[in-house]
Design a protein around this motif. Sequence first.
Motif, PDB file in Angstrom:
ATOM      1  N   ILE A  46      -3.976  -1.480   0.781  1.00  0.00           N
ATOM      2  CA  ILE A  46      -3.519  -1.900  -0.551  1.00  0.00           C
ATOM      3  C   ILE A  46      -2.030  -2.255  -0.514  1.00  0.00           C
ATOM      4  N   LYS A  47      -1.245  -1.426   0.139  1.00  0.00           N
ATOM      5  CA  LYS A  47       0.203  -1.706   0.226  1.00  0.00           C
ATOM      6  C   LYS A  47       0.455  -3.045   0.921  1.00  0.00           C
ATOM      7  N   SER A  48      -0.272  -3.275   2.019  1.00  0.00           N
ATOM      8  CA  SER A  48      -0.042  -4.525   2.757  1.00  0.00           C
ATOM      9  C   SER A  48      -0.505  -5.745   1.947  1.00  0.00           C
ATOM     10  N   LEU A  49      -1.545  -5.562   1.124  1.00  0.00           N
ATOM     11  CA  LEU A  49      -2.017  -6.665   0.270  1.00  0.00           C
ATOM     12  C   LEU A  49      -0.996  -6.971  -0.822  1.00  0.00           C
ATOM     13  N   VAL A  50      -0.528  -5.928  -1.498  1.00  0.00           N
ATOM     14  CA  VAL A  50       0.311  -6.110  -2.696  1.00  0.00           C
ATOM     15  C   VAL A  50       1.718  -6.565  -2.335  1.00  0.00           C
ATOM     16  N   GLU A  51       2.244  -6.081  -1.197  1.00  0.00           N
ATOM     17  CA  GLU A  51       3.634  -6.450  -0.869  1.00  0.00           C
ATOM     18  C   GLU A  51       3.786  -7.928  -0.525  1.00  0.00           C
ATOM     19  N   LYS A  52       2.671  -8.599  -0.261  1.00  0.00           N
ATOM     20  CA  LYS A  52       2.737 -10.040   0.032  1.00  0.00           C
ATOM     21  C   LYS A  52       2.741 -10.878  -1.255  1.00  0.00           C
ATOM     22  N   ILE A  53       2.490 -10.235  -2.413  1.00  0.00           N
ATOM     23  CA  ILE A  53       2.335 -10.963  -3.670  1.00  0.00           C
ATOM     24  C   ILE A  53       3.648 -10.907  -4.455  1.00  0.00           C
ATOM     25  N   ASP A  54       4.012 -12.030  -5.058  1.00  0.00           N
ATOM     26  CA  ASP A  54       5.176 -12.114  -5.929  1.00  0.00           C
ATOM     27  C   ASP A  54       5.026 -11.073  -7.047  1.00  0.00           C
ATOM     28  N   PRO A  55       6.041 -10.243  -7.308  1.00  0.00           N
ATOM     29  CA  PRO A  55       5.925  -9.199  -8.344  1.00  0.00           C
ATOM     30  C   PRO A  55       5.501  -9.727  -9.715  1.00  0.00           C
ATOM     31  N   ASP A  56       5.928 -10.939 -10.067  1.00  0.00           N
ATOM     32  CA  ASP A  56       5.526 -11.490 -11.367  1.00  0.00           C
ATOM     33  C   ASP A  56       4.028 -11.790 -11.405  1.00  0.00           C
ATOM     34  N   LYS A  57       3.477 -12.128 -10.262  1.00  0.00           N
ATOM     35  CA  LYS A  57       2.025 -12.393 -10.184  1.00  0.00           C
ATOM     36  C   LYS A  57       1.236 -11.092 -10.341  1.00  0.00           C
ATOM     37  N   CYS A  58       1.864  -9.980  -9.976  1.00  0.00           N
ATOM     38  CA  CYS A  58       1.167  -8.688 -10.013  1.00  0.00           C
ATOM     39  C   CYS A  58       0.849  -8.226 -11.432  1.00  0.00           C
ATOM     40  N   ILE A  59       1.544  -8.777 -12.432  1.00  0.00           N
ATOM     41  CA  ILE A  59       1.236  -8.369 -13.809  1.00  0.00           C
ATOM     42  C   ILE A  59       0.397  -9.433 -14.523  1.00  0.00           C
TER      43      ILE A  59
END
Lengths: 187, 67
Positions: A46-59
């Motif tokens: 999960i960490k490796s998946l999420v850290e590749k995503i732009d933080p604004d995209k995460c919300i």
Amino acid sequence: MEFGKPGGGLPQLERLAIKNILVPSVRILLTWNMALSLLKREVRIIKSLVEKIDPDKCIEKMAIERTFAIEDHTRQFSINMVLEHLCITGNGIMMVIKTLSEEKEFPRDITIEGVKPKENKLSQIDEFVNFYESYYEFIKNLPKKQSKATKAHPWFVKFNNYDWSVFMYMHTFIHRRQLQAIIKELK
Amino acid sequence: MSSNAIGTVIRIFFIFIFLLFCWFVPVVFLYALASYIFNLEFSYGILGVLFLALIFIRMFYPKFVFK
């Protein structure tokens, strides 16, 4: 697009398959330590998946097709809402495991509606990482004695402390798959 | 079922195969060791029975899995 209500549940066949096949199978195959190792693997993924995503995209909320063992209402979450849900349920599970390990009754009702995410905040990944680090420490220090005391999951059977620790892994895995579905839609 | 859901079920299947292997390896090791120490003939049939016996025991110990 319409989604189910919180707590709407799983399709009957899926719920029965999990209850009557998956739950007994993981009870046979997993020990406390195996569940913890597999959980750590899920969190790394999960960490490796999420850290590749732009933080604004995460919300950004993303409607996906229903993934396995996830109810219809849950298929409209953002990445950070999934992480928030994992933190909410994880904290609850930790309290349940602690209480059951003391052979006490867990007094509060466990509801699906009660663990839904509400905030969708930008800094969720930090809270997620910190929570799981605290959970690892908690399980490491917990005497690995299966409790007689149980607390029922709203959809399945009565779980003792060991069952809830295994559920912690399975639940994180299921939502990791949900995160992968969301990320696929974001791209 | 969505392709993700099918993928999840397939992953669960392979995780179970891996876990069965994790239980199988010590059975092989212990049976091979016992065969060596007690000069017994190593039999794959007996190995299979021992492994199934372990799985059967796990159904009841440390707790009954179907409750």
